[in-house]
Enzyme design. Structure first.
Site, mmCIF file in Angstrom:
data_model
loop_
_atom_site.group_PDB
_atom_site.id
_atom_site.type_symbol
_atom_site.label_atom_id
_atom_site.label_comp_id
_atom_site.label_asym_id
_atom_site.label_seq_id
_atom_site.Cartn_x
_atom_site.Cartn_y
_atom_site.Cartn_z
ATOM 1 N N LYS A 172 5.978 -6.955 -7.451
ATOM 2 C CA LYS A 172 5.445 -6.180 -6.323
ATOM 3 C C LYS A 172 5.120 -4.737 -6.736
ATOM 4 C CE LYS A 172 4.509 -4.353 -2.508
ATOM 5 N NZ LYS A 172 4.186 -4.634 -1.162
ATOM 6 N N CYS A 199 2.641 2.471 0.417
ATOM 7 C CA CYS A 199 2.863 1.532 -0.692
ATOM 8 C C CYS A 199 2.362 2.071 -2.012
ATOM 9 C CB CYS A 199 2.164 0.219 -0.366
ATOM 10 S SG CYS A 199 2.670 -0.407 1.224
HETATM 11 N N1 SAJ Z 1 -8.046 4.282 -2.030
HETATM 12 C C1 SAJ Z 1 -8.973 5.008 -2.751
HETATM 13 N N2 SAJ Z 1 -9.924 4.342 -3.474
HETATM 14 C C2 SAJ Z 1 -9.972 2.982 -3.514
HETATM 15 C C3 SAJ Z 1 -9.023 2.243 -2.787
HETATM 16 C C4 SAJ Z 1 -8.058 2.922 -2.051
HETATM 17 O O1 SAJ Z 1 -8.970 6.246 -2.752
HETATM 18 O O2 SAJ Z 1 -10.861 2.451 -4.180
HETATM 19 C C5 SAJ Z 1 -6.999 4.979 -1.259
HETATM 20 C C6 SAJ Z 1 -7.031 4.667 0.229
HETATM 21 O O3 SAJ Z 1 -7.909 5.489 0.915
HETATM 22 C C7 SAJ Z 1 -5.577 4.900 0.616
HETATM 23 C C8 SAJ Z 1 -4.805 4.459 -0.631
HETATM 24 O O4 SAJ Z 1 -5.740 4.491 -1.694
HETATM 25 O O5 SAJ Z 1 -5.317 6.260 0.853
HETATM 26 C C9 SAJ Z 1 -4.166 3.102 -0.543
HETATM 27 O O6 SAJ Z 1 -5.039 2.204 0.098
HETATM 28 P P1 SAJ Z 1 -5.158 0.650 -0.293
HETATM 29 O O7 SAJ Z 1 -6.201 0.090 0.572
HETATM 30 O O8 SAJ Z 1 -5.306 0.490 -1.754
HETATM 31 O O9 SAJ Z 1 -3.719 0.067 -0.017
HETATM 32 P P2 SAJ Z 1 -2.738 -0.009 1.241
HETATM 33 O O10 SAJ Z 1 -1.657 0.985 1.001
HETATM 34 O O11 SAJ Z 1 -3.439 0.050 2.523
HETATM 35 O O12 SAJ Z 1 -2.144 -1.479 1.072
HETATM 36 C C10 SAJ Z 1 -1.662 -1.853 -0.175
HETATM 37 C C11 SAJ Z 1 -2.306 -3.144 -0.555
HETATM 38 N N3 SAJ Z 1 -2.348 -3.240 -1.982
HETATM 39 C C12 SAJ Z 1 -3.451 -3.488 -2.674
HETATM 40 O O13 SAJ Z 1 -4.528 -3.563 -2.195
HETATM 41 C C13 SAJ Z 1 -3.216 -3.725 -4.124
HETATM 42 C C14 SAJ Z 1 -1.562 -4.345 -0.039
HETATM 43 O O14 SAJ Z 1 -2.015 -5.525 -0.655
HETATM 44 C C15 SAJ Z 1 -0.074 -4.199 -0.283
HETATM 45 O O15 SAJ Z 1 0.636 -5.264 0.244
HETATM 46 C C16 SAJ Z 1 0.367 -2.961 0.434
HETATM 47 O O16 SAJ Z 1 -0.272 -1.864 -0.190
HETATM 48 C C17 SAJ Z 1 1.860 -2.878 0.346
HETATM 49 O O17 SAJ Z 1 2.522 -3.061 1.375
HETATM 50 O O18 SAJ Z 1 2.401 -2.713 -0.745
#
Ligand code: SAJ
Length: 409
Positions: free
Chosen positions: A204, A258
């Site tokens: 994880k 996360c």
């Molecule tokens: N972000 C960027 N650029 C990107 C993607 C995301 O700047 O290309 C930023 C987003 O705006 C945000 C942060 O990163 O601030 C995190 O966003 P995210 O969409 O990557 O993730 P979370 O926190 O909404 O959800 C994640 C998910 N992980 C992944 O996509 C690998 C989810 O699958 C997990 O289960 C979750 O964290 C968790 O609970 O761990």
């Protein structure tokens, strides 16, 4: 299935999981120590917004889900309580988890399984949870088994992902893993990998660190491209035409509970080994400050002197969710208090209550009071209301505006 399930912790993970299990006909009780939250759920009102959650809630209510602030007798306990990290040591704060497990072992009967869903740093279950369980087993002559089933769902698409994502289940014995697998299979259509608890814990954290590193790469490219005078979005678009390249999207920082938290567990536990992971964390954490520098540069360039004329669009950590945990906008504002005068305006359609000074709840009103708009979150709302922005000066940190002349990262 006749198992009685007690889900402990009715937050972003526990609640959808409890509802999902109940909707499939399992006998579920949701427990949370927050009496207000429990009262609200009993009162047929959800505690947060998420696509499809209302329908699932109704289904679960119909099937008799119960909400309480007391721990119940059950066959399986699913623990989904917060596991933050200690700001200085970067190690997991296991207090909520310890307290939940202590209460479970006091109330449970013989022959039960405790499934930890909360994300934990690898080794947490052996270090903090197992001793509590082992002691209770000896003292009360009970058989209490442990398992770890870390969640993987993404806010905004939680239910879809609860059903279709593959999952990992770690347990000490195959029989226990299979039993837990059977319960999750009631709603999960993805494949379920069975492994040991430590590997499940590590998988994880590693998955989320992987994403953090990839976002950091995109954010580092922003800075390099700025120095080189190259449009980073055009660069990434072209690089991603390569069959084995998939650079993510730069942004104003990485928020949420996360991706911005879990990699720290590895840095805290393996200092000196977790080098890329630490560098990625630093790059992503530097982005709100970088945006602040861009704001200052653009203000200077356009002769805007008063910070009161600047408006930040978006308070949540990402688009189309109402979650502000570790939000880059809040980090930017925290940095700002040190450097600049107060007075910056803020608006977010998803945040209905007043959580910060100078917060607007009406988009038109917000726009009327600013000369410089900084898009911090690419909610669908702003994409649909581009016309209302007109030719206002804009810094678009999410690259959602197509208009010429818009400043970008
Ligand atoms: N972000 C960027 N650029 C990107 C993607 C995301 O700047 O290309 C930023 C987003 O705006 C945000 C942060 O990163 O601030 C995190 O966003 P995210 O969409 O990557 O993730 P979370 O926190 O909404 O959800 C994640 C998910 N992980 C992944 O996509 C690998 C989810 O699958 C997990 O289960 C979750 O964290 C968790 O609970 O761990």
């Amino acid at each position: 299935m006749t198992e009685r399930i007690n889900v402990i912790g009715l937050g972003y993970i526990g609640l959808p999981t409890a509802l999902m299990l109940a909707s499939k006909g399992l006998q579920v009780t949701g427990t949370d120590l927050d009496a207000k939250k429990v009262a609200q759920l009993k009162n047929r009102t959800l505690t947060f917004e998420e696509t499809g959650l209302e329908g699932l809630y109704q289904e679960a209510l119909k099937n008799g889900i119960r909400f309480t602030d007391e721990y119940q007798k059950a066959d399986v306990y699913i623990v989904a309580v917060p596991t933050p990290f200690h700001k200085a040591s970067k190690k997991v704060v296991a207090d909520y988890l310890i307290s939940a497990v202590e209460k479970v072992v006091q109330v449970c009967d013989d022959n039960v399984i405790i499934v930890i869903e909360s994300t934990v740093s690898p080794g947490t279950i052996d270090t903090f949870v197992r001793p509590i369980v082992d002691k209770a087993c000896v003292k009360h002559r009970k058989r209490i088994c442990l398992a770890h089933a870390p969640e993987r769902i993404i806010p905004g698409s939680m239910l879809q992902e609860l059903i279709y994502n593959n999952r990992t289940i770690g347990a000490d014995e195959e029989e226990v893993a299979k039993k837990v697998c059977h319960i999750y299979s009631s709603f999960c259509k993805g494949e379920i990998d069975l492994t040991d608890i430590r590997t499940a814990e590590m998988s994880k954290v590693v998955e989320n660190a992987y994403r953090d590193i990839n976002i950091a790469y995109a954010n580092e490219l922003v800075k390099i491209c700025r120095a080189a005078g190259i449009n980073v979005y055009e660069l990434i678009r072209i690089a991603n035409r390569h069959p084995r390249v998939n650079i993510l999207t730069p942004g104003p920082g990485v928020g949420g509970h996360c991706i911005s938290v879990d990699p720290w567990f590895l840095v805290g536990d393996y200092p000196g080994l977790a080098n890329i992971i630490l560098a990625a964390r630093k790059i992503n954490d530097s982005m709100p400050e970088y945006v602040l520098e861009r704001i200052r540069e653009i203000m200077d360039e356009n002769g805007i002197e008063a910070i009161e004329k600047v408006g930040l669009y978006g308070l949540t950590y990402k688009e189309n969710v109402d979650d502000i945990r570790e939000s880059p906008t809040l980090q930017l504002i925290a940095n700002m208090r040190r450097h600049l005068a107060r007075g910056i305006k803020i608006y977010d359609p998803y945040i209905k209550e007043d959580i910060i000074e100078n917060q607007y709840h009406d988009f038109k009103e917000f726009l009327k009071n600013i000369d410089f708009l900084v898009i911090m979150v690419g909610h669908d709302e702003i994409k649909e209301r581009m016309d209302e922005i007109g030719d206002l000066l804009v810094l678009d940190t999410r690259n959602v505006m197509e208009r010429e002349g818009v400043y970008r990262l």
